[in-house]
Design a protein around this motif. Structure first.
Motif, PDB file in Angstrom:
ATOM      1  N   ILE A   1       0.842  -1.192   0.000  1.00 53.46           N
ATOM      2  CA  ILE A   1       0.000   0.000   0.000  1.00 53.46           C
ATOM      3  C   ILE A   1       0.879   1.244   0.000  1.00 53.46           C
ATOM      4  O   ILE A   1       1.783   1.386   0.830  1.00 53.46           O
ATOM      5  N   ALA A   2       0.608   2.142  -0.945  1.00 47.96           N
ATOM      6  CA  ALA A   2       1.422   3.356  -1.059  1.00 47.96           C
ATOM      7  C   ALA A   2       0.845   4.516  -0.266  1.00 47.96           C
ATOM      8  O   ALA A   2       1.567   5.432   0.126  1.00 47.96           O
ATOM      9  N   GLY A   3      -0.463   4.505  -0.040  1.00 48.62           N
ATOM     10  CA  GLY A   3      -1.096   5.599   0.685  1.00 48.62           C
ATOM     11  C   GLY A   3      -2.545   5.288   0.988  1.00 48.62           C
ATOM     12  O   GLY A   3      -3.095   4.281   0.506  1.00 48.62           O
ATOM     13  N   VAL A   4      -3.175   6.141   1.765  1.00 46.08           N
ATOM     14  CA  VAL A   4      -4.572   5.941   2.167  1.00 46.08           C
ATOM     15  C   VAL A   4      -5.297   7.279   2.098  1.00 46.08           C
ATOM     16  O   VAL A   4      -4.774   8.305   2.555  1.00 46.08           O
ATOM     17  N   THR A   5      -6.505   7.270   1.517  1.00 43.33           N
ATOM     18  CA  THR A   5      -7.304   8.481   1.446  1.00 43.33           C
ATOM     19  C   THR A   5      -8.706   8.206   1.981  1.00 43.33           C
ATOM     20  O   THR A   5      -9.180   7.062   1.960  1.00 43.33           O
ATOM     21  N   LEU A   6      -9.362   9.239   2.442  1.00 45.50           N
ATOM     22  CA  LEU A   6     -10.757   9.170   2.864  1.00 45.50           C
ATOM     23  C   LEU A   6     -11.459  10.366   2.253  1.00 45.50           C
ATOM     24  O   LEU A   6     -11.129  11.517   2.564  1.00 45.50           O
TER      25      LEU A   6
ATOM     26  N   VAL B   1     -15.622   7.221   1.283  1.00 49.23           N
ATOM     27  CA  VAL B   1     -14.839   6.169   0.632  1.00 49.23           C
ATOM     28  C   VAL B   1     -13.446   6.101   1.226  1.00 49.23           C
ATOM     29  O   VAL B   1     -12.681   7.077   1.166  1.00 49.23           O
ATOM     30  N   LEU B   2     -13.116   4.959   1.801  1.00 44.02           N
ATOM     31  CA  LEU B   2     -11.765   4.691   2.294  1.00 44.02           C
ATOM     32  C   LEU B   2     -11.022   3.977   1.173  1.00 44.02           C
ATOM     33  O   LEU B   2     -11.464   2.926   0.699  1.00 44.02           O
ATOM     34  N   HIS B   3      -9.933   4.567   0.738  1.00 42.80           N
ATOM     35  CA  HIS B   3      -9.202   4.030  -0.413  1.00 42.80           C
ATOM     36  C   HIS B   3      -7.757   3.751  -0.037  1.00 42.80           C
ATOM     37  O   HIS B   3      -7.020   4.661   0.364  1.00 42.80           O
ATOM     38  N   ALA B   4      -7.364   2.491  -0.147  1.00 43.11           N
ATOM     39  CA  ALA B   4      -5.966   2.107   0.030  1.00 43.11           C
ATOM     40  C   ALA B   4      -5.318   2.145  -1.349  1.00 43.11           C
ATOM     41  O   ALA B   4      -5.650   1.333  -2.220  1.00 43.11           O
ATOM     42  N   VAL B   5      -4.434   3.082  -1.558  1.00 42.89           N
ATOM     43  CA  VAL B   5      -3.805   3.241  -2.872  1.00 42.89           C
ATOM     44  C   VAL B   5      -2.721   2.184  -3.044  1.00 42.89           C
ATOM     45  O   VAL B   5      -1.752   2.151  -2.270  1.00 42.89           O
TER      46      VAL B   5
ATOM     47  N   GLY C   1       3.303  -1.947  -9.081  1.00 42.19           N
ATOM     48  CA  GLY C   1       4.034  -3.196  -9.232  1.00 42.19           C
ATOM     49  C   GLY C   1       3.864  -4.184  -8.104  1.00 42.19           C
ATOM     50  O   GLY C   1       4.548  -5.203  -8.085  1.00 42.19           O
ATOM     51  N   ALA C   2       2.944  -3.916  -7.171  1.00 40.62           N
ATOM     52  CA  ALA C   2       2.785  -4.808  -6.020  1.00 40.62           C
ATOM     53  C   ALA C   2       1.669  -5.839  -6.201  1.00 40.62           C
ATOM     54  O   ALA C   2       1.697  -6.899  -5.586  1.00 40.62           O
ATOM     55  N   ASP C   3       0.681  -5.524  -7.025  1.00 45.61           N
ATOM     56  CA  ASP C   3      -0.498  -6.373  -7.177  1.00 45.61           C
ATOM     57  C   ASP C   3      -0.697  -6.713  -8.650  1.00 45.61           C
ATOM     58  O   ASP C   3      -0.944  -5.816  -9.468  1.00 45.61           O
ATOM     59  N   PRO C   4      -0.604  -7.986  -9.032  1.00 43.20           N
ATOM     60  CA  PRO C   4      -0.762  -8.342 -10.453  1.00 43.20           C
ATOM     61  C   PRO C   4      -2.143  -8.000 -11.005  1.00 43.20           C
ATOM     62  O   PRO C   4      -2.281  -7.719 -12.199  1.00 43.20           O
TER      63      PRO C   4
ATOM     64  N   GLY D   1     -15.758  -0.686  -9.288  1.00 44.89           N
ATOM     65  CA  GLY D   1     -15.153  -2.004  -9.403  1.00 44.89           C
ATOM     66  C   GLY D   1     -13.736  -2.075  -8.875  1.00 44.89           C
ATOM     67  O   GLY D   1     -13.042  -3.074  -9.094  1.00 44.89           O
ATOM     68  N   ASP D   2     -13.300  -1.041  -8.172  1.00 48.89           N
ATOM     69  CA  ASP D   2     -11.946  -1.004  -7.619  1.00 48.89           C
ATOM     70  C   ASP D   2     -11.933  -1.737  -6.278  1.00 48.89           C
ATOM     71  O   ASP D   2     -12.554  -1.281  -5.313  1.00 48.89           O
ATOM     72  N   PRO D   3     -11.228  -2.867  -6.168  1.00 51.15           N
ATOM     73  CA  PRO D   3     -11.233  -3.641  -4.925  1.00 51.15           C
ATOM     74  C   PRO D   3     -10.506  -2.967  -3.766  1.00 51.15           C
ATOM     75  O   PRO D   3     -10.561  -3.455  -2.635  1.00 51.15           O
ATOM     76  N   TYR D   4      -9.838  -1.848  -4.022  1.00 45.93           N
ATOM     77  CA  TYR D   4      -9.121  -1.134  -2.961  1.00 45.93           C
ATOM     78  C   TYR D   4      -9.960   0.005  -2.368  1.00 45.93           C
ATOM     79  O   TYR D   4      -9.458   0.755  -1.546  1.00 45.93           O
ATOM     80  N   ARG D   5     -11.224   0.118  -2.787  1.00 42.57           N
ATOM     81  CA  ARG D   5     -12.114   1.151  -2.259  1.00 42.57           C
ATOM     82  C   ARG D   5     -13.157   0.502  -1.351  1.00 42.57           C
ATOM     83  O   ARG D   5     -13.806  -0.465  -1.730  1.00 42.57           O
ATOM     84  N   LEU D   6     -13.330   1.052  -0.161  1.00 36.48           N
ATOM     85  CA  LEU D   6     -14.367   0.591   0.765  1.00 36.48           C
ATOM     86  C   LEU D   6     -15.356   1.731   0.959  1.00 36.48           C
ATOM     87  O   LEU D   6     -15.010   2.788   1.492  1.00 36.48           O
TER      88      LEU D   6
END
Length: 282
Positions: A46-51, A60-64, A68-71, A84-89
């Protein structure tokens, strides 16, 4: 940490070294989330986190993800829609204070290493995987990708080449173009092709074409991610883009696109967007 934050379509469990994302399987849950089931995201991925404020009384809680970390995100190459972004809650607005607390906790636990890692940090979808494209069936057993052509959709060039099998050791990467846009396809990029790969996916025996309900995101994207991870594990860092096209080919594609536009098969917006994409490849 170690608590669970539940939102719409997913729940995040915060652990000391990772975030475990469990996706719901309800009818309203995006099909990609249902296909993924659950994913463990190491904090180093995870490079960063936004709300940020969301739509209709949500936040929206977003783990950026780190590049190159996630295929999965590497294969998607920015083509996923927000929903459809799995890093957004997505959470009800009345949970904003709680979400801010977890966002701060995550930020405090992250490292400052922004360089792409030498290996994928997030596990890819497991093989075997398969899906139906418009012109063939794609299968992946963990070691090789196979294409079996359909007589109803495959071009004469693909029929002439015959069904194909590509060991991951002979590939350099994967190009996935979303089925939700013009000319969607999945193309395998070869390390040392005997001849240059055709620019058009419908003429390339190392590619399958989407469209008309074939190759949906929740099937073709996990497939591409799994292949990409296997390629990286088999050798040097893979690439996910093809070389720039020949200017003459670009001109032919724009001319063909114009004909489709005049015939009413492509909307004004689709024509403008695709033309800009083709010109950007020059």
């Amino acid at each position: 940490m170690g608590d669970v934050l539940a939102g719409f379509h997913a729940a995040w469990e915060f652990e000391s070294d990772s975030v475990l994302i469990r996706f719901e399987r309800g009818i309203r849950t995006p099909k990609l989330f249902q296909a993924l089931g659950e994913r463990r995201i190491p904090l180093e991925a995870i490079a960063g986190v936004t709300l940020t404020p969301g739509k209709r009384g949500t936040v929206v809680l977003h783990a950026v993800p780190r590049a190159g970390a996630d295929p999965l995100m590497e294969a998607a190459a920015g083509q996923l829609k927000e929903g459809g972004d799995p890093y957004r809650l997505v959470l009800p607005a009345d949970r904003e204070t709680l979400a801010e607390y977890y966002a701060d906790e995550l930020r405090a636990a992250l490292t400052e290493d922004a360089e792409p890692p030498e290996r994928y940090l997030v596990a890819p979808p497991e093989a075997p995987l398969h899906f139906k494209a418009y012109d063939g069936k794609a299968s992946f057993d963990g070691k090789a990708v196979s294409f079996r052509w359909f007589w109803t959709g495959a071009s004469s060039a693909k029929w002439k080449a015959g069904d194909q099998s590509f060991p991951v050791t002979g590939l350099s990467g994967v190009e996935w173009r979303s089925p939700e846009v013009f000319e969607g396809h999945l193309r395998l990029l070869r390390r040392e092709p005997a001849t240059a790969q055709p620019a058009q996916a419908d003429q390339d025996p190392a590619a399958v074409v989407f469209g008309l309900g074939y190759g949906p995101v929740h099937e073709s994207l996990p497939f591409a991610a799994s292949v990409l991870a296997a390629v990286r594990a088999s050798g040097p860092t893979p690439v996910t883009a093809v070389p720039r096209r020949d200017p003459a080919d670009i001109a032919d594609r724009i001319r063909h696109l114009g004909e489709l536009h005049q015939a009413g098969l492509v909307t004004d917006e689709e024509f403008t967007t695709k033309k800009a994409e083709l010109l950007a490849e020059l």
